[in-house]
Motif scaffolding. Structure first.
Motif, PDB file in Angstrom:
ATOM      1  N   SER A 116       5.576   3.821  -7.520  1.00 16.20           N
ATOM      2  CA  SER A 116       5.074   5.236  -7.368  1.00 16.20           C
ATOM      3  C   SER A 116       3.501   5.002  -7.033  1.00 16.20           C
ATOM      4  CB  SER A 116       5.321   6.132  -8.381  1.00 16.20           C
ATOM      5  OG  SER A 116       4.614   5.687  -9.509  1.00 16.20           O
ATOM      6  N   CYS A 117       2.888   5.937  -6.485  1.00 12.39           N
ATOM      7  CA  CYS A 117       1.432   5.856  -5.944  1.00 12.39           C
ATOM      8  C   CYS A 117       0.766   6.608  -7.155  1.00 12.39           C
ATOM      9  CB  CYS A 117       1.163   6.276  -4.483  1.00 12.39           C
ATOM     10  SG  CYS A 117      -0.425   6.656  -4.236  1.00 12.39           S
ATOM     11  N   ASP A 118      -0.379   6.100  -7.666  1.00 14.05           N
ATOM     12  CA  ASP A 118      -1.297   6.481  -8.853  1.00 14.05           C
ATOM     13  C   ASP A 118      -1.983   7.883  -7.874  1.00 14.05           C
ATOM     14  OD1 ASP A 118      -0.245   4.613 -10.268  1.00 14.05           O
ATOM     15  OD2 ASP A 118      -2.103   4.022 -11.110  1.00 14.05           O
ATOM     16  N   GLU A 119      -2.161   7.659  -6.874  1.00 13.71           N
ATOM     17  CA  GLU A 119      -3.082   8.618  -6.201  1.00 13.71           C
ATOM     18  C   GLU A 119      -2.473   9.987  -5.563  1.00 13.71           C
ATOM     19  OE1 GLU A 119      -6.811   9.368  -5.645  1.00 13.71           O
ATOM     20  OE2 GLU A 119      -6.200   7.082  -5.822  1.00 13.71           O
ATOM     21  N   CYS A 120      -1.230   9.778  -4.972  1.00 17.61           N
ATOM     22  CA  CYS A 120      -0.609  10.799  -4.298  1.00 17.61           C
ATOM     23  C   CYS A 120       0.631  11.202  -5.081  1.00 17.61           C
ATOM     24  CB  CYS A 120      -0.592  10.885  -3.008  1.00 17.61           C
ATOM     25  SG  CYS A 120       0.662   9.636  -2.356  1.00 17.61           S
ATOM     26  N   ASP A 121       1.129  10.202  -6.152  1.00 14.24           N
ATOM     27  CA  ASP A 121       2.294  10.461  -6.588  1.00 14.24           C
ATOM     28  C   ASP A 121       3.789  10.395  -5.917  1.00 14.24           C
ATOM     29  OD1 ASP A 121       3.139  10.782  -9.427  1.00 14.24           O
ATOM     30  OD2 ASP A 121       3.671  12.796  -9.207  1.00 14.24           O
TER      31      ASP A 121
ATOM     32  N   ALA B 217       0.711  -1.179  -0.035  1.00 15.46           N
ATOM     33  CA  ALA B 217      -0.174  -0.007   0.016  1.00 15.46           C
ATOM     34  C   ALA B 217       0.855   1.083  -0.179  1.00 15.46           C
ATOM     35  CB  ALA B 217      -0.964  -0.064   1.273  1.00 15.46           C
ATOM     36  N   CYS B 218       0.384   2.413  -0.392  1.00 13.90           N
ATOM     37  CA  CYS B 218       1.080   3.411  -0.128  1.00 13.90           C
ATOM     38  C   CYS B 218       1.431   4.039   1.046  1.00 13.90           C
ATOM     39  CB  CYS B 218       0.508   4.783  -1.143  1.00 13.90           C
ATOM     40  SG  CYS B 218       1.306   6.166  -1.040  1.00 13.90           S
ATOM     41  N   PRO B 219       2.720   4.111   1.562  1.00 10.26           N
ATOM     42  CA  PRO B 219       2.958   4.559   2.664  1.00 10.26           C
ATOM     43  C   PRO B 219       2.668   5.868   3.216  1.00 10.26           C
ATOM     44  CG  PRO B 219       5.008   4.678   1.456  1.00 10.26           C
ATOM     45  CD  PRO B 219       3.902   4.217   0.566  1.00 10.26           C
ATOM     46  N   LYS B 220       2.140   6.864   2.339  1.00  2.96           N
ATOM     47  CA  LYS B 220       1.794   7.900   2.385  1.00  2.96           C
ATOM     48  C   LYS B 220       0.313   8.433   2.353  1.00  2.96           C
ATOM     49  CE  LYS B 220       3.220  12.916   0.761  1.00  2.96           C
ATOM     50  NZ  LYS B 220       3.763  13.562  -0.418  1.00  2.96           N
ATOM     51  N   CYS B 221      -0.600   8.029   1.405  1.00  2.00           N
ATOM     52  CA  CYS B 221      -1.881   8.188   1.536  1.00  2.00           C
ATOM     53  C   CYS B 221      -2.674   6.885   1.949  1.00  2.00           C
ATOM     54  CB  CYS B 221      -2.347   8.738   0.079  1.00  2.00           C
ATOM     55  SG  CYS B 221      -2.317   7.604  -1.148  1.00  2.00           S
ATOM     56  N   ARG B 222      -1.833   5.762   2.178  1.00  2.00           N
ATOM     57  CA  ARG B 222      -2.512   4.420   2.419  1.00  2.00           C
ATOM     58  C   ARG B 222      -3.246   3.824   1.457  1.00  2.00           C
ATOM     59  NH1 ARG B 222      -2.584   4.593   8.214  1.00  2.00           N
ATOM     60  NH2 ARG B 222      -3.097   2.479   7.951  1.00  2.00           N
TER      61      ARG B 222
HETATM   62 ZN   LIG Z   1      -0.367   7.577  -2.149  1.00  2.00          ZN
END
Ligand SMILES: [Zn+2]
Length: 80
Positions: A59-64, A19-24
């Motif tokens: 890379s995260c598709d949501e928050c980049d 999962a994205c560590p930033k925006c989850r």
């Molecule tokens: Zn993210």
């Protein structure tokens, strides 16, 4: 009729522990994969196999948010 265990929420968190560590979010991550291709005089034809590991660029598709695939992996024993 045997009962089969189905996962109620199918996302990257349940399937890959990622999962994205930033925006989850765990819906879509872009991962740099390595694959092989057969080169002939007609050009290249990619083979079905491809792989990536902890050091692959992710890379995260949501928050980049950018990092390595290892940074996007959720450790089961790490409480978040
Ligand atoms: Zn993210």
């Amino acid at each position: 009729m045997s009962s089969t265990v189905t996962k109620p929420n199918c996302d990257l968190r349940s399937e890959y522990d990622m999962a994205c560590p930033k925006c989850r979010q765990a819906e879509a991550l872009s991962i740099e994969i390595t694959c092989t291709a057969t080169l002939t005089i007609n050009g290249t034809e990619t083979n079905g196999d491809h792989y990536w590991d902890e050091t692959s660029s992710c890379s995260c598709d949501e928050c980049d948010h950018h990092g390595t695939a290892g940074e996007f992996r959720i450790d089961a024993d790490k409480a978040v």
